[in-house]
Design a protein around this motif. Structure first.
Motif, PDB file in Angstrom:
ATOM      1  N   LEU A  66       0.766  -1.116  -0.087  1.00 11.99           N
ATOM      2  CA  LEU A  66       0.210  -0.048  -0.012  1.00 11.99           C
ATOM      3  C   LEU A  66       0.808   1.272   0.050  1.00 11.99           C
ATOM      4  N   GLY A  67       1.900   1.181   0.877  1.00 12.43           N
ATOM      5  CA  GLY A  67       2.801   2.564   0.852  1.00 12.43           C
ATOM      6  C   GLY A  67       4.126   2.176   1.470  1.00 12.43           C
ATOM      7  N   ARG A  68       5.023   3.055   1.044  1.00 17.52           N
ATOM      8  CA  ARG A  68       6.248   2.876   1.545  1.00 17.52           C
ATOM      9  C   ARG A  68       6.810   4.212   2.184  1.00 17.52           C
ATOM     10  N   GLY A  69       7.586   4.138   3.280  1.00 22.15           N
ATOM     11  CA  GLY A  69       8.085   5.464   3.961  1.00 22.15           C
ATOM     12  C   GLY A  69       9.720   5.342   3.924  1.00 22.15           C
ATOM     13  N   GLU A  70      10.464   5.996   3.395  1.00 20.23           N
ATOM     14  CA  GLU A  70      11.969   5.976   3.600  1.00 20.23           C
ATOM     15  C   GLU A  70      12.542   7.396   4.099  1.00 20.23           C
ATOM     16  N   SER A  71      13.664   7.043   4.894  1.00 22.34           N
ATOM     17  CA  SER A  71      14.311   8.310   5.450  1.00 22.34           C
ATOM     18  C   SER A  71      15.790   7.588   5.405  1.00 22.34           C
ATOM     19  N   ASP A  72      16.768   8.793   5.562  1.00 21.02           N
ATOM     20  CA  ASP A  72      18.357   8.471   5.415  1.00 21.02           C
ATOM     21  C   ASP A  72      18.625   8.844   6.759  1.00 21.02           C
ATOM     22  N   PHE A  73      19.347   7.931   7.436  1.00 24.05           N
ATOM     23  CA  PHE A  73      20.013   8.376   8.727  1.00 24.05           C
ATOM     24  C   PHE A  73      21.611   8.028   8.686  1.00 24.05           C
ATOM     25  N   SER A  74      22.104   7.570   7.480  1.00 22.34           N
ATOM     26  CA  SER A  74      23.581   7.325   7.499  1.00 22.34           C
ATOM     27  C   SER A  74      24.687   8.343   7.990  1.00 22.34           C
ATOM     28  N   ASP A  75      24.076   9.810   8.055  1.00 20.79           N
ATOM     29  CA  ASP A  75      25.242  10.803   8.755  1.00 20.79           C
ATOM     30  C   ASP A  75      24.840  10.960  10.072  1.00 20.79           C
ATOM     31  N   SER A  76      24.031  10.022  10.599  1.00 21.52           N
ATOM     32  CA  SER A  76      23.775  10.180  12.156  1.00 21.52           C
ATOM     33  C   SER A  76      24.770   9.562  12.990  1.00 21.52           C
ATOM     34  N   SER A  77      24.865   9.960  14.245  1.00 19.91           N
ATOM     35  CA  SER A  77      25.963   9.492  15.329  1.00 19.91           C
ATOM     36  C   SER A  77      25.661   8.164  15.511  1.00 19.91           C
ATOM     37  N   PRO A  78      26.604   7.272  16.101  1.00 15.76           N
ATOM     38  CA  PRO A  78      26.264   6.123  16.243  1.00 15.76           C
ATOM     39  C   PRO A  78      25.341   5.605  17.331  1.00 15.76           C
ATOM     40  N   ALA A  79      24.902   6.514  18.371  1.00 16.07           N
ATOM     41  CA  ALA A  79      24.053   6.589  19.363  1.00 16.07           C
ATOM     42  C   ALA A  79      22.653   6.589  18.673  1.00 16.07           C
ATOM     43  N   ARG A  80      22.597   7.651  17.800  1.00 13.41           N
ATOM     44  CA  ARG A  80      21.210   7.753  16.961  1.00 13.41           C
ATOM     45  C   ARG A  80      20.989   6.717  16.046  1.00 13.41           C
TER      46      ARG A  80
END
Length: 167
Positions: A66-80
């Protein structure tokens, strides 16, 4: 288990019976062992039926993504990144049946050190501070996007107090 990728089922496993601890019978076994001075006790289990059966899956009417949501977190800190992965695991494979009301917060549960989260920046009260679970909001935002793209009704939503550009 029913996993799909790019509109195709990539893994499927039939439901299996499980086992649950029979507390009353196990308590009786432990009590008996204590009375008899034995240190060896066998716990008692009872067989359980799977909650999701093939018949129920077939009756859900699942025919397409039905739907897809995507987001990028590759530049986040290790804890995040850790917090995002910890939260995402909770939602992976979740099945929302027709007519069911889904609550992100209810399924997520507690966000603290005990549940495996690390301190990281969170948006709270119009500012930013370091607390357990920084990054969980990216999981909820991504899930929200998938819900909107799927055309699902959104009953309640609480956005951040200011825009976050890396979503």
């Amino acid at each position: 288990k029913l996993d799909y990728n790019e509109g195709k089922i990539v893994e499927f496993a039939l439901p299996e019976k499980g086992h649950a601890l029979d507390i009353d019978a196990s308590f009786a076994q432990i009590s008996s062992a204590l009375v008899n001075g034995s240190s060896d006790v066998k716990l008692v289990f009872k067989e359980t039926e799977p909650e999701l059966t093939i018949d129920r899956i077939a009756n859900l009417g699942i025919t397409t993504l039905l739907g897809r949501g995507e987001s990028d977190f590759s530049d986040s800190s290790p804890a995040r990144i850790h917090n995002i992965r910890t939260a995402a695991k909770i939602f992976s494979g979740t099945l929302i049946e027709p007519g069911e009301i889904f609550s992100f917060n209810k399924l997520l549960g507690d966000v603290d050190a005990i549940t495996g989260y690390k301190p990281e920046l969170v948006i709270k009260s119009g500012g930013v501070s370091k607390e357990y679970g920084g990054g969980v909001c990216q999981v909820s935002t991504t899930l929200f996007r998938a819900s909107v793209f799927a055309g699902l009704p959104i009953i309640e939503r609480r956005p951040h107090s200011f825009p976050v550009n890396h979503y």
